[in-house]
Design a protein around this motif. Structure first.
Motif, PDB file in Angstrom:
ATOM      1  N   SER A   1       0.846  -1.196   0.000  1.00 11.82           N
ATOM      2  CA  SER A   1       0.000   0.000   0.000  1.00 11.82           C
ATOM      3  C   SER A   1       0.876   1.238   0.000  1.00 11.82           C
TER       4      SER A   1
ATOM      5  N   ASP B   1      -3.623  -3.980 -14.719  1.00  9.77           N
ATOM      6  CA  ASP B   1      -3.822  -4.669 -13.443  1.00  9.77           C
ATOM      7  C   ASP B   1      -3.130  -3.925 -12.297  1.00  9.77           C
TER       8      ASP B   1
ATOM      9  N   PHE C   1     -11.616   1.049 -15.675  1.00 12.40           N
ATOM     10  CA  PHE C   1     -11.810  -0.220 -14.967  1.00 12.40           C
ATOM     11  C   PHE C   1     -13.212  -0.788 -15.144  1.00 12.40           C
ATOM     12  N   ASP C   2     -14.176   0.052 -15.551  1.00 11.63           N
ATOM     13  CA  ASP C   2     -15.533  -0.463 -15.739  1.00 11.63           C
ATOM     14  C   ASP C   2     -15.952  -0.509 -17.215  1.00 11.63           C
TER      15      ASP C   2
ATOM     16  N   ALA D   1      -5.966   1.381  -7.367  1.00 15.89           N
ATOM     17  CA  ALA D   1      -7.300   1.948  -7.101  1.00 15.89           C
ATOM     18  C   ALA D   1      -7.976   1.215  -5.949  1.00 15.89           C
ATOM     19  N   GLN D   2      -7.726  -0.088  -5.852  1.00 11.15           N
ATOM     20  CA  GLN D   2      -8.375  -0.899  -4.828  1.00 11.15           C
ATOM     21  C   GLN D   2      -7.616  -0.919  -3.503  1.00 11.15           C
ATOM     22  N   ASN D   3      -6.293  -0.864  -3.593  1.00  4.29           N
ATOM     23  CA  ASN D   3      -5.501  -1.232  -2.412  1.00  4.29           C
ATOM     24  C   ASN D   3      -4.561  -0.176  -1.866  1.00  4.29           C
TER      25      ASN D   3
ATOM     26  N   ALA E   1      -5.350  -0.883 -11.551  1.00  5.82           N
ATOM     27  CA  ALA E   1      -6.561  -1.339 -10.849  1.00  5.82           C
ATOM     28  C   ALA E   1      -6.213  -1.710  -9.407  1.00  5.82           C
ATOM     29  N   TRP E   2      -5.052  -2.299  -9.228  1.00  3.55           N
ATOM     30  CA  TRP E   2      -4.598  -2.662  -7.870  1.00  3.55           C
ATOM     31  C   TRP E   2      -4.453  -1.411  -7.004  1.00  3.55           C
TER      32      TRP E   2
END
Ligand SMILES: [Ca+2]
Ligand SMILES: [Ca+2]
Ligand SMILES: [Ca+2]
Length: 449
Positions: free
Chosen positions: A106, A161, A220-221, A167-169, A164-165
């Motif tokens: 992170s 990826d 991402f969508d 954005a999520q983590n 996206a990682w």
């Protein structure tokens, strides 16, 4: 039923042969031009092993050359073998030590620069400058994204990826992404025109063609709008990277002239009215702007060319083109051409080029340079950044996006960075191809005012 059994000759072609053998029976394969033949057991592709061979000259009746005799082993199973002349085997081109990285951890960033290793050093001053402006910046080597996100494979998916990682983590995910390195539609260089997929180009099918979409990396969508603002510096050499990055870091927002060069194509066979559409965009400029307007109209092409080149050389802060175009030109007459870029003399007065046309952003051809790339890489002037398309699209969505961009840049909401203004502009059209094929050939954290 009838079973027919017949002997089959194993004869190599081009000094290679793929064949089968029963484990306990010796097999003879002929037709090799050299005695230096190796055989590998490829029955299990994940467990390949070399098999011992005996080599002898072929018999007179078989012709000239060498035969190999193989008995793969005592087992009963059918083995699949591959024989090849040792000298013809492909070699591993390079083996590099891994640099450890920790991009899964992170972190916090506002801006990530994803660069090919050759340009890493050149990105240092830009990262330092943006950090000083309050944008926390991370520089990421593309090789480490392959290592961490695609098991070492060279693929654009690794970049997507990774983003996206984050954005999520990540504790704070980046809002801006800069790709540093050219991309190519031929990443494995099958066409032998050079391995220029330095930061991979993602190819998508659009209505008219397959082309690159940099927006895809952070969409991402899948709605055609990216969740982070993406730009690219399609450089191939450290020298090009140095030129382009010094143009970007040397640029002082607010220092440019309040001037615009607005260029409109004439109404073509398709009937689209580029002049009216350009006027609608032009009307969104602040009153203080001095505007030079060039209409293709009925003038001779050379006269229009001169007006455009002189207009760029006067160093406006924005150059806007609406009309027809291809990879390296504006219109079939070449009102502006790639080869003009190196002769431009606008020096450090570097405009943002907004090119509402086809293909001016087609950066992924290994043997052609697109107009946007020529303008960005020009050493004595040219562009600060270019916003244009890698594809072929219809003008209505382009014009809507052009108006929204001017609204975002000059509409009084305060100074926006280019990436942010372009994110907003894309929402003005539902044309999926316009949304996906517009690329920022430049840095999304650049401010023009
Ligand atoms: Ca690594
Ligand atoms: Ca999206
Ligand atoms: Ca290119």
């Amino acid at each position: 039923s009838l079973r027919l059994t017949y002997p089959r000759q194993y004869r190599a072609e081009g000094d290679t042969l793929r064949f089968t053998a029963e484990g306990d029976k010796a097999v003879r394969a002929i037709g090799f031009t050299t005695p230096n033949v190796r055989v590998v057991d490829i029955t299990d592709p994940l467990n390949v092993s070399e098999v011992a061979v005996t080599v002898e000259p072929m018999r007179d009746i078989e012709g000239e050359g060498y035969a190999v005799i193989v008995a793969p082993g005592g087992r009963d199973l059918t083995r699949t073998l591959y024989a090849y002349a040792a000298a013809g085997a492909a070699r591993v081109e390079a083996a590099n030590a891994n640099q450890p990285s920790g991009w899964h951890e992170s972190r916090e960033a506002d801006f990530v620069i994803v660069t090919h290793g050759s340009f890493r050093e050149a990105t240092g001053p830009l990262a330092a400058r943006r950090t000083a402006e309050g944008l926390k910046t991370e520089v990421v080597d593309i090789e480490d994204l392959y290592d961490e996100f695609s098991a070492g494979a060279h693929t654009p998916q690794a970049v997507k990826d990774f983003l996206a990682w984050t954005a999520q983590n990540w504790a704070r995910a980046p809002r801006y992404v800069l790709l540093v390195g050219d991309g190519s539609y031929d990443p494995r260089d099958y066409t032998a025109r050079g391995a220029f997929d330095l930061v991979p180009a993602k190819l998508l099918d659009t209505t008219y063609m397959e082309t690159a979409s940099d927006n895809w990396y952070a969409d991402f969508d899948g709605d055609g709008l990216s969740e982070m603002a993406v730009g690219r510096l399609p450089v191939r050499t450290a020298a090009e990277a140095a030129i382009v990055l010094s143009k970007i870091t040397g640029h002082e927002p607010g220092g440019e002239q309040a001037a615009a060069l607005m260029v409109a194509d004439r109404k073509g066979a398709d009937g689209y009215d580029f002049e009216t559409a350009t006027t609608q965009v032009q009307n969104l400029l602040p009153a203080a702007f001095s505007v030079q307007r060039v209409n293709r109209g009925a003038q001779g092409a050379e006269a229009v060319r001169a007006q455009i080149v002189n207009g760029i050389n006067s160093g406006p802060s924005i150059v806007n083109w609406m009309g027809h175009g291809s990879v390296g030109v504006w219109t079939g007459e070449g009102l502006l051409r790639g080869e003009d870029a190196a002769r431009l003399t606008n020096g450090s007065r570097l405009p943002l080029f907004v090119m509402m046309t086809c293909l001016n952003g087609y950066y992924q051809d290994p043997s052609l340079e697109s107009l946007s790339e020529s303008l960005l890489k020009a050493g004595q002037g040219g562009a600060l950044a270019v916003w244009t398309s890698t594809g072929m699209t219809e003008p209505e969505g382009q014009a809507a996006m052009n108006r929204e961009l001017f609204g975002a840049l000059f509409g009084g909401t305060g100074p926006l960075r280019l990436g942010e203004a372009m994110q907003r502009a894309r929402t003005a059209t539902s044309d999926a191809d316009v949304r996906r094929t517009w690329v920022l050939i430049g840095d999304p954290t650049t401010r023009v005012r």
